[in-house]
Design a protein around this motif. Structure first.
Motif, PDB file in Angstrom:
ATOM      1  N   LYS A 114      47.319  45.561  62.232  1.00  0.00           N
ATOM      2  CA  LYS A 114      47.477  46.870  62.879  1.00  0.00           C
ATOM      3  C   LYS A 114      46.371  47.096  63.895  1.00  0.00           C
ATOM      4  CE  LYS A 114      49.967  49.775  62.057  1.00  0.00           C
ATOM      5  NZ  LYS A 114      51.264  50.124  62.685  1.00  0.00           N
ATOM      6  N   GLY A 115      45.209  46.468  63.654  1.00  0.00           N
ATOM      7  CA  GLY A 115      44.100  46.570  64.592  1.00  0.00           C
ATOM      8  C   GLY A 115      43.522  45.198  64.866  1.00  0.00           C
ATOM      9  N   PHE A 116      43.014  45.005  66.088  1.00  0.00           N
ATOM     10  CA  PHE A 116      42.521  43.678  66.482  1.00  0.00           C
ATOM     11  C   PHE A 116      41.380  43.894  67.479  1.00  0.00           C
ATOM     12  CE2 PHE A 116      44.614  39.227  67.143  1.00  0.00           C
ATOM     13  CZ  PHE A 116      43.422  38.619  66.820  1.00  0.00           C
ATOM     14  N   LEU A 117      40.155  43.518  67.073  1.00  0.00           N
ATOM     15  CA  LEU A 117      38.986  43.748  67.914  1.00  0.00           C
ATOM     16  C   LEU A 117      38.180  42.467  68.095  1.00  0.00           C
ATOM     17  CD1 LEU A 117      37.606  47.056  66.317  1.00  0.00           C
ATOM     18  CD2 LEU A 117      39.225  46.844  68.219  1.00  0.00           C
ATOM     19  N   TYR A 118      37.540  42.366  69.260  1.00  0.00           N
ATOM     20  CA  TYR A 118      36.612  41.267  69.541  1.00  0.00           C
ATOM     21  C   TYR A 118      35.196  41.763  69.251  1.00  0.00           C
ATOM     22  CZ  TYR A 118      33.979  37.774  72.194  1.00  0.00           C
ATOM     23  OH  TYR A 118      33.093  36.801  72.574  1.00  0.00           O
ATOM     24  N   LYS A 119      34.451  41.004  68.435  1.00  0.00           N
ATOM     25  CA  LYS A 119      33.125  41.451  68.000  1.00  0.00           C
ATOM     26  C   LYS A 119      32.179  41.734  69.163  1.00  0.00           C
ATOM     27  CE  LYS A 119      32.553  39.759  63.275  1.00  0.00           C
ATOM     28  NZ  LYS A 119      31.764  38.888  62.378  1.00  0.00           N
ATOM     29  N   GLY A 120      32.302  40.940  70.218  1.00  0.00           N
ATOM     30  CA  GLY A 120      31.405  41.119  71.351  1.00  0.00           C
ATOM     31  C   GLY A 120      31.572  42.450  72.054  1.00  0.00           C
ATOM     32  N   ILE A 132      40.275  54.977  62.737  1.00  0.00           N
ATOM     33  CA  ILE A 132      41.066  56.212  62.662  1.00  0.00           C
ATOM     34  C   ILE A 132      42.519  55.948  63.041  1.00  0.00           C
ATOM     35  CG2 ILE A 132      41.383  58.498  63.682  1.00  0.00           C
ATOM     36  CD1 ILE A 132      38.293  58.567  64.006  1.00  0.00           C
ATOM     37  N   ASN A 133      42.723  55.207  64.127  1.00  0.00           N
ATOM     38  CA  ASN A 133      44.089  54.920  64.574  1.00  0.00           C
ATOM     39  C   ASN A 133      44.861  54.100  63.552  1.00  0.00           C
ATOM     40  OD1 ASN A 133      45.071  55.589  67.559  1.00  0.00           O
ATOM     41  ND2 ASN A 133      42.836  55.429  67.591  1.00  0.00           N
ATOM     42  N   VAL A 134      44.230  53.070  63.017  1.00  0.00           N
ATOM     43  CA  VAL A 134      44.916  52.203  62.055  1.00  0.00           C
ATOM     44  C   VAL A 134      45.240  52.968  60.774  1.00  0.00           C
ATOM     45  CG1 VAL A 134      44.652  50.175  60.582  1.00  0.00           C
ATOM     46  CG2 VAL A 134      44.003  50.050  62.991  1.00  0.00           C
ATOM     47  N   LEU A 135      44.305  53.773  60.283  1.00  0.00           N
ATOM     48  CA  LEU A 135      44.568  54.565  59.078  1.00  0.00           C
ATOM     49  C   LEU A 135      45.702  55.568  59.300  1.00  0.00           C
ATOM     50  CD1 LEU A 135      40.979  55.267  57.684  1.00  0.00           C
ATOM     51  CD2 LEU A 135      42.794  53.942  56.577  1.00  0.00           C
ATOM     52  N   ASN A 136      45.856  56.018  60.533  1.00  0.00           N
ATOM     53  CA  ASN A 136      46.930  56.961  60.860  1.00  0.00           C
ATOM     54  C   ASN A 136      48.254  56.270  61.176  1.00  0.00           C
ATOM     55  OD1 ASN A 136      45.441  59.321  60.495  1.00  0.00           O
ATOM     56  ND2 ASN A 136      44.632  59.262  62.586  1.00  0.00           N
ATOM     57  N   GLY A 137      48.278  54.946  61.009  1.00  0.00           N
ATOM     58  CA  GLY A 137      49.526  54.216  61.202  1.00  0.00           C
ATOM     59  C   GLY A 137      49.770  53.722  62.609  1.00  0.00           C
ATOM     60  N   ASN A 138      48.769  53.861  63.476  1.00  0.00           N
ATOM     61  CA  ASN A 138      48.912  53.400  64.858  1.00  0.00           C
ATOM     62  C   ASN A 138      48.369  51.980  65.013  1.00  0.00           C
ATOM     63  OD1 ASN A 138      49.861  56.005  65.662  1.00  0.00           O
ATOM     64  ND2 ASN A 138      47.736  56.713  65.664  1.00  0.00           N
ATOM     65  N   THR A 139      48.772  51.326  66.084  1.00  0.00           N
ATOM     66  CA  THR A 139      48.242  50.003  66.415  1.00  0.00           C
ATOM     67  C   THR A 139      47.098  50.167  67.405  1.00  0.00           C
ATOM     68  OG1 THR A 139      50.407  48.968  66.097  1.00  0.00           O
ATOM     69  CG2 THR A 139      48.800  47.744  67.399  1.00  0.00           C
ATOM     70  N   TYR A 140      46.015  49.399  67.190  1.00  0.00           N
ATOM     71  CA  TYR A 140      44.854  49.518  68.077  1.00  0.00           C
ATOM     72  C   TYR A 140      44.300  48.127  68.367  1.00  0.00           C
ATOM     73  CZ  TYR A 140      40.618  51.494  70.144  1.00  0.00           C
ATOM     74  OH  TYR A 140      39.618  51.850  71.011  1.00  0.00           O
ATOM     75  N   TYR A 141      44.521  47.643  69.597  1.00  0.00           N
ATOM     76  CA  TYR A 141      43.977  46.362  70.046  1.00  0.00           C
ATOM     77  C   TYR A 141      43.017  46.627  71.199  1.00  0.00           C
ATOM     78  CZ  TYR A 141      47.609  43.781  67.454  1.00  0.00           C
ATOM     79  OH  TYR A 141      48.415  43.258  66.479  1.00  0.00           O
ATOM     80  N   SER A 142      41.848  45.993  71.148  1.00  0.00           N
ATOM     81  CA  SER A 142      40.894  46.188  72.234  1.00  0.00           C
ATOM     82  C   SER A 142      41.407  45.507  73.505  1.00  0.00           C
ATOM     83  CB  SER A 142      39.520  45.626  71.860  1.00  0.00           C
ATOM     84  OG  SER A 142      39.568  44.225  71.688  1.00  0.00           O
ATOM     85  N   THR A 143      40.908  45.945  74.642  1.00  0.00           N
ATOM     86  CA  THR A 143      41.382  45.443  75.935  1.00  0.00           C
ATOM     87  C   THR A 143      41.179  43.942  76.070  1.00  0.00           C
ATOM     88  OG1 THR A 143      40.891  47.574  76.971  1.00  0.00           O
ATOM     89  CG2 THR A 143      41.162  45.691  78.430  1.00  0.00           C
TER      90      THR A 143
END
Length: 221
Positions: A114-120, A132-143
Motif C-alpha cells: 500500500k506504501g512504497f518509499l525510498y530510504k534516501g 497516515i495515508n496507508v492506515l486510511n486505506g490509501n496508496t502512497y508511493y514516493s516520487t
C-alpha cells in the motif's frame, strides 16, 4: 471506542526503528493516529515468528534483512509475500534503500504494498504522510519510487520462486548439475532459466559467481 492498532516495524538497523517509533509517537500526540502497540524485528527469523502468531494492521518493511536460519525467508520481499498470503488485510509499507528498477517492479508485482518509499528520500513529513495515508486505506508511493518503476515497465522482468531458488542454491555453492535435487525442474529447464538470469543481469559470458555478485549487488539475495 477506537481500535488499538497493532504495528510491526522491521529493519536491520535499530536506529532506524527508533526513528520510526519517534514519528509514531508524534502522530499519536497530535491525534493523527490513535492508540497503538508496536513490535519490532531486525531479521527475517524473528519477523516470521511474530507474523505467524499475530495479525498486524500495518507493517513497515525493509527489504534488506538477514535471512532466516532455514533459508525460507531470504529478504523482506519473501516476508512481504508471506504477510500477503497469511494476513491479506494487513497493510504493508515498504521502505527500501534499493533503487534497481527490476527489483522494485518485483516487489510491486509480488507484494503490492500500500506504501512504497525510498530510504534516501525519507524525512519526517514524508514518512508521516505515508503512514497516515496507508492506515486510511490509501496508496502512497514516493516520487522517486514511481519514477524508478516507470523505467522498467516496458520490460516487465520478474523473478519468480524458481528463479530465486536457483539463485539461492548457486549462492550456497551448489553446482548446476545438482540443482535438480532440490528444485522441481528438469536439467534443461534449470539451464534455460539460468541463461535467462544471466541475460537479465548482464553476465551472459561470465561464470556463475559473476551472476551471484550481480544479484547480490542489486539486492535480490
Amino acid at each position: 471506542m477506537k481500535k488499538i492498532l497493532n504495528l510491526l516495524l522491521i529493519d536491520d538497523h535499530p536506529i532506524t526503528i527508533d526513528g520510526y517509533k519517534n514519528i509514531l509517537e508524534t502522530l499519536h500526540a497530535t491525534k493523527e493516529i490513535y492508540d497503538y502497540n508496536t513490535d519490532e524485528s531486525y531479521c527475517c527469523e524473528t519477523a516470521f515468528k511474530l507474523i505467524e502468531n499475530k495479525t498486524y494492521d500495518l507493517v513497515l518493511l525493509d527489504i534488506s534483512l538477514p535471512p532466516s536460519k532455514d533459508g525460507m525467508f531470504k529478504s523482506g520481499e519473501d516476508l512481504g509475500q508471506f504477510i500477503l498470503k497469511r494476513h491479506p488485510k494487513t497493510k504493508i509499507l515498504v521502505i527500501t534503500s534499493f533503487n534497481d528498477p527490476i527489483l522494485l517492479n518485483n516487489i510491486l508485482h509480488f507484494i503490492s504494498p500500500k506504501g512504497f518509499l525510498y530510504k534516501g528520500d525519507i524525512n519526517v513529513r514524508l514518512l508521516s504522510e505515508a503512514i497516515i495515508n496507508v492506515l486510511n486505506g490509501n496508496t502512497y508511493y514516493s516520487t522517486l519510487i514511481l519514477n524508478l518503476i516507470q523505467k522498467n515497465l516496458s520490460s516487465r522482468i520478474f523473478l519468480d520462486v524458481m528463479d530465486k531458488q536457483i539463485l539461492y542454491q548457486l549462492s550456497k555453492g551448489v553446482k548446476t548439475v545438482d540443482l535438480k535435487k532440490t528444485i522441481p525442474l528438469s536439467q534443461a529447464g534449470i539451464e534455460k532459466r539460468k541463461r535467462i538470469l544471466k541475460d537479465t543481469f548482464n553476465t551472459k559470458s561470465l561464470d556463475d559467481s559473476a551472476l551471484i555478485r550481480a544479484v547480490i549487488e542489486k539486492g535480490y539475495l
